[in-house]
Design an enzyme around this catalytic site. Structure first.
Site: not given
Ligand code: NG1
Ligand code: ZN
Length: 546
Positions: A65, A287, A504-505, A507
């Site tokens: 992405s 992407d 928040r952590p 993901g």
């Molecule tokens: P994480 O890394 O969990 O914050 C990020 C984006 C999500 C989502 C995912 C998947 C932010 C703050 N977080 O997640 O909204 O798009 O990537 O690509 O933009």
């Molecule tokens: Zn994307």
């Protein structure tokens, strides 16, 4: 089913020689591309098992992405084009982390637990983005599917939403023609149909800001979105004049200082796109599943139109069309904690449309949006779409068969939308339909509400798994000392009542995110800094203290 060790390691070609532990997160596996070859082979195996379990086509997308070009990733897509069900995420993590000796046992457990029989030939629809590593990883995934006797439907280099569409069509032909051209044709034809019924675009002195203007700069993040738009732009040029920048193929580095993530996080114009007062630009990510707009006003000031601005535009439009068509359907918006507080207040208080909050990650938003007849969901970063319940679709179809222009517009809008997942290209076409319908320039759209100043920063900690959150991630329950310290900070005098912050952590990356929102930019800076320091001090910060 038999899992011979030479078959499930491709005679040792895809052995697990790593100490690294992988975890299937909100966007599947995502990390340095060099570490992923065996994981991709094994996700080919798992996709084949999932296909046998569901007796349906399953999707496998190779992309990281908006992450840097050196990263890559993989995620699996379920039969209706939705993210793979959560209960299989644990299977994915076990399969990725098993030693070569353990792997047959892990696969056997999945077969038993999921009641998989050998009688169905697996069919896996595979897509990849433009990253240099995607070819090798694609070969690994194909080998994994074929190792279990499965068949691959190769979509080639495609956007993530196109892959989701292909999976849906493979299982549900009524959704559309299951080919890349089928997707392009569907969007092009529906968009032209909608725009041909709209008011003609008027000409005025400051087109981009004061009234609808067909000129739009396209920032493709040097990724696959640029390639897809290069196919579509000439076909829609009578309704939308797109100039493609950061189109990939030697024009620049993927996601580097351009694209939707860069624009949203830095709140600035993408490099590689000419910045002239009065111009407007749409940025997609690597992407093409996220989209944000930007414009530069006549005085040269930059303005960001993020996922929240898109969501509110879409909700307002759908509400108006439903009312004009006399359809009493339950419309709702789903946001995450990252949504700007002003956007939530606007939808709740001005539009009087209910807003729900879900955890970060589109699968959570999608799930909550299903509770409405028409559910709009958007992350502030520009990832979102609209989903229609079966009864809403039937009601719209019936109303459209009368001579209600609004109902016909709604029916066409449903065709334009990619209901399987957020789709930058389909979303941007919808935005253009709405702006044109209303005769709105960027300033009109922007005037719906004024964003609260906000900031998103990251902090590195030794172990992000110690973090736990509640209330749609708006409060942190672990480490235990953190939330009380944040609450103390929020009650101090330097902030006004509307300030908001949470931790928040991530993901998808090995870090913790801190979001801050307050009445002024200086309050935001101060709040983000103070909270980052609390995280660093109370949760084992690594590297330099913020
Ligand atoms: P994480 O890394 O969990 O914050 C990020 C984006 C999500 C989502 C995912 C998947 C932010 C703050 N977080 O997640 O909204 O798009 O990537 O690509 O933009
Ligand atoms: Zn994307």
């Amino acid at each position: 089913m038999e899992f011979r060790s030479d078959v499930i390691t491709c005679s040792g070609k895809y052995s697990n020689n790593q100490q690294k532990l992988f975890s299937y997160g909100t966007a599947g596996f995502r990390t340095k591309a060099d570490d992923l070859e065996t994981v991709l082979f094994r996700m080919g195996l798992l996709a084949a098992l999932r296909s046998k379990a569901k007796k349906a086509h399953i999707g496998l997308m190779i992309t990281a992405s908006h992450n840097p070009a050196c990263d890559n990733g993989v995620k699996l897509v379920d039969p209706y084009g939705e993210m793979m069900v959560e209960s299989w995420e644990a299977h994915a993590t076990h399969v990725a982390n098993a030693s070569d000796d353990e792997l047959a046992g892990v696969l056997h457990c999945i077969v038993t637990e999921e009641h998989i029989t050998a009688d169905h030939t697996a069919q896996v629809v595979i897509g990849r983005d433009t990253r240099p590593s995607s070819n090798t990883l694609h070969a690994a995934a194909v080998s994994g599917v074929e190792a279990l006797g499965g068949k691959v439907v190769d979509c080639g280099v495609v956007t993530t939403p196109l892959l989701h569409y292909r999976v849906r069509c493979a299982n549900d032909p009524s959704y559309g023609v299951a080919s890349n051209e089928g997707y392009t044709d569907k969007l092009v034809e529906t968009f032209l149909k909608l725009q041909s019924c709209a008011q003609p675009a008027t000409s005025c002195a400051q087109p981009a800001t004061s009234c609808y203007c067909q000129d739009l700069l396209f920032d493709g993040a040097n990724g696959v979105g640029g390639l897809q738009m290069a196919i579509m732009a000439p076909r829609i040029s009578q309704a939308l004049k797109l100039t493609i920048h950061n189109g990939g193929e030697g024009q620049g580095v993927l996601n580097y200082r351009c694209g939707a993530d860069f624009v949203k996080v830095s709140q600035s114009w993408p490099s590689g796109v000419p910045a002239t007062p009065g111009s407007r630009c749409v940025s997609v990510d690597g992407d093409a599943d996220r989209v944000v707009y930007s414009y530069i006003d006549e005085l040269g000031a930059y303005h960001l139109m993020d996922g929240d601005k898109i969501a509110t535009l879409v909700v307002g439009f759908l509400q108006e069309q439903l009312s004009e068509a006399g359809l009493a359907l339950r419309l709702g918006l789903v946001q995450t904690a990252y949504a700007n507080g002003a956007s939530t207040a606007y939808v709740n208080d001005s539009l009087k449309v209910p807003v729900g909050f879900a955890k970060t990650g589109v699968k959570h938003l999608h799930h909550m949006a299903l509770s409405f007849d028409i559910g709009v969901y958007f992350e502030a970063n520009g990832h979102g779409t609209v989903i229609f319940s079966d009864s809403a679709s039937a009601a719209i179809k019936e109303a459209a068969s009368t001579d209600s222009p609004a109902a016909r517009r709604l029916a066409a809008v449903k065709d334009l939308i990619n209901e399987t997942v957020g789709d930058a290209i389909s979303d941007l076409l919808l935005v253009e339909v709405i702006l044109r319908h209303r005769g709105w320039g960027m300033r009109d759209w922007d005037a719906q509400y004024h964003d609260m100043p906000n900031k998103l920063v990251t902090v590195r900690v030794a172990d992000r798994s110690v973090f736990e959150t509640t209330d749609a991630e708006r409060r942190c329950t672990q480490p235990a000392a953190l939330q009380p310290a944040i609450d103390d900070l929020l009650s101090t005098s330097f902030l006004h009542a509307r300030a908001r912050t949470f931790v928040r952590p991530s993901g998808t990356e090995d870090l913790v995110r801190v979001y801050a929102e307050a009445a002024t930019q200086s309050h935001v800076e101060e709040l983000a800094l103070q909270v980052s320091r609390l995280v660093f001090d109370l949760a084992g910060g690594v590297g330099e203290r913020p």
